[in-house]
Scaffold this motif. Sequence first.
Motif, PDB file in Angstrom:
ATOM      1  N   GLY A 108       0.793  -1.216   0.000  1.00 26.69           N
ATOM      2  CA  GLY A 108       0.000   0.000   0.000  1.00 26.69           C
ATOM      3  C   GLY A 108       0.825   1.265   0.000  1.00 26.69           C
ATOM      4  N   LEU A 109       1.928   1.259  -0.752  1.00 28.84           N
ATOM      5  CA  LEU A 109       2.847   2.391  -0.751  1.00 28.84           C
ATOM      6  C   LEU A 109       2.899   3.060  -2.118  1.00 28.84           C
ATOM      7  CD1 LEU A 109       5.818   0.661   1.089  1.00 28.84           C
ATOM      8  CD2 LEU A 109       4.042   2.114   2.095  1.00 28.84           C
ATOM      9  N   HIS A 110       2.992   4.382  -2.090  1.00 24.82           N
ATOM     10  CA  HIS A 110       3.257   5.165  -3.291  1.00 24.82           C
ATOM     11  C   HIS A 110       4.617   5.807  -3.096  1.00 24.82           C
ATOM     12  CE1 HIS A 110       2.877   7.907  -6.616  1.00 24.82           C
ATOM     13  NE2 HIS A 110       3.083   8.928  -5.805  1.00 24.82           N
ATOM     14  N   GLY A 111       5.432   5.795  -4.136  1.00 27.63           N
ATOM     15  CA  GLY A 111       6.752   6.391  -4.014  1.00 27.63           C
ATOM     16  C   GLY A 111       7.529   6.274  -5.292  1.00 27.63           C
ATOM     17  N   GLU A 112       8.842   6.391  -5.150  1.00 33.09           N
ATOM     18  CA  GLU A 112       9.733   6.391  -6.302  1.00 33.09           C
ATOM     19  C   GLU A 112      10.873   5.408  -6.081  1.00 33.09           C
ATOM     20  OE1 GLU A 112      12.344   9.585  -8.898  1.00 33.09           O
ATOM     21  OE2 GLU A 112      11.905  10.035  -6.802  1.00 33.09           O
ATOM     22  N   ALA A 113      11.041   4.498  -7.030  1.00 30.12           N
ATOM     23  CA  ALA A 113      12.151   3.544  -6.980  1.00 30.12           C
ATOM     24  C   ALA A 113      13.353   4.143  -7.704  1.00 30.12           C
ATOM     25  CB  ALA A 113      11.765   2.220  -7.623  1.00 30.12           C
ATOM     26  N   ALA A 114      14.538   3.861  -7.173  1.00 26.69           N
ATOM     27  CA  ALA A 114      15.773   4.272  -7.843  1.00 26.69           C
ATOM     28  C   ALA A 114      15.881   3.530  -9.172  1.00 26.69           C
ATOM     29  CB  ALA A 114      16.980   3.967  -6.963  1.00 26.69           C
ATOM     30  N   LEU A 115      16.643   4.078 -10.081  1.00 26.01           N
ATOM     31  CA  LEU A 115      16.803   3.476 -11.402  1.00 26.01           C
ATOM     32  C   LEU A 115      17.733   2.271 -11.383  1.00 26.01           C
ATOM     33  CD1 LEU A 115      17.210   6.799 -13.412  1.00 26.01           C
ATOM     34  CD2 LEU A 115      15.137   5.411 -13.151  1.00 26.01           C
ATOM     35  N   VAL A 116      18.580   2.182 -10.358  1.00 26.20           N
ATOM     36  CA  VAL A 116      19.602   1.135 -10.278  1.00 26.20           C
ATOM     37  C   VAL A 116      19.385   0.321  -9.002  1.00 26.20           C
ATOM     38  CG1 VAL A 116      22.090   0.719 -10.137  1.00 26.20           C
ATOM     39  CG2 VAL A 116      21.226   2.599 -11.528  1.00 26.20           C
ATOM     40  N   PRO A 117      19.440  -1.008  -9.089  1.00 28.72           N
ATOM     41  CA  PRO A 117      19.274  -1.820  -7.872  1.00 28.72           C
ATOM     42  C   PRO A 117      20.426  -1.618  -6.896  1.00 28.72           C
ATOM     43  CG  PRO A 117      19.712  -3.235  -9.775  1.00 28.72           C
ATOM     44  CD  PRO A 117      19.643  -1.832 -10.276  1.00 28.72           C
ATOM     45  N   VAL A 118      20.116  -1.805  -5.608  1.00 22.00           N
ATOM     46  CA  VAL A 118      21.120  -1.667  -4.552  1.00 22.00           C
ATOM     47  C   VAL A 118      21.657  -3.035  -4.133  1.00 22.00           C
ATOM     48  CG1 VAL A 118      19.500  -1.706  -2.605  1.00 22.00           C
ATOM     49  CG2 VAL A 118      21.605  -0.376  -2.423  1.00 22.00           C
TER      50      VAL A 118
END
Length: 150
Positions: free
Chosen positions: A57-67
């Motif tokens: 149930g989250l809205h947000g922004e994922a980074a373009l590169v995996p960690v």
Amino acid sequence: MKVKQYGAIPFRITSRGTEVLLVTTRTKGHWSVPKGWPIKDHPPHKTAEIEAMEEAGLHGEAALVPVGRFTNKRLKHGQPIRCKVDLFPFRVIAEFDNWPERLQRQRQWVDATTATTMVRKRGLKRAIRSLIEAQGRDCAGFSHDEIEVS
């Protein structure tokens, strides 16, 4: 057979430091992060964003590169397979009370160090630690500046 999955490590920055949101798995109830199969016509980081909404149930922004990444054993069409799960830092912007898998999972915010003790997969532990280290440097990989929440 090894296939890809994509996951989100939901986090927020507070006055107390970096916190991570963990969700329980549906079958065994272990603490983990939202993850799922590739979604057609969506790049990996967008798939991670969709999984964060569906499972937590989250809205947000994922980074373009995996960690980081980890390997997970799953059943697909009744056949055991090994999944390589790429993990993307996911900066949480909003949290909803109503989401698709709310009756199947629990979610919990914990400080990042505690999160590493709650999850079972070594690769996930390493990815959370990498996220903490990245917070100390700069949160490169996002399209917007870091936002602190209280």
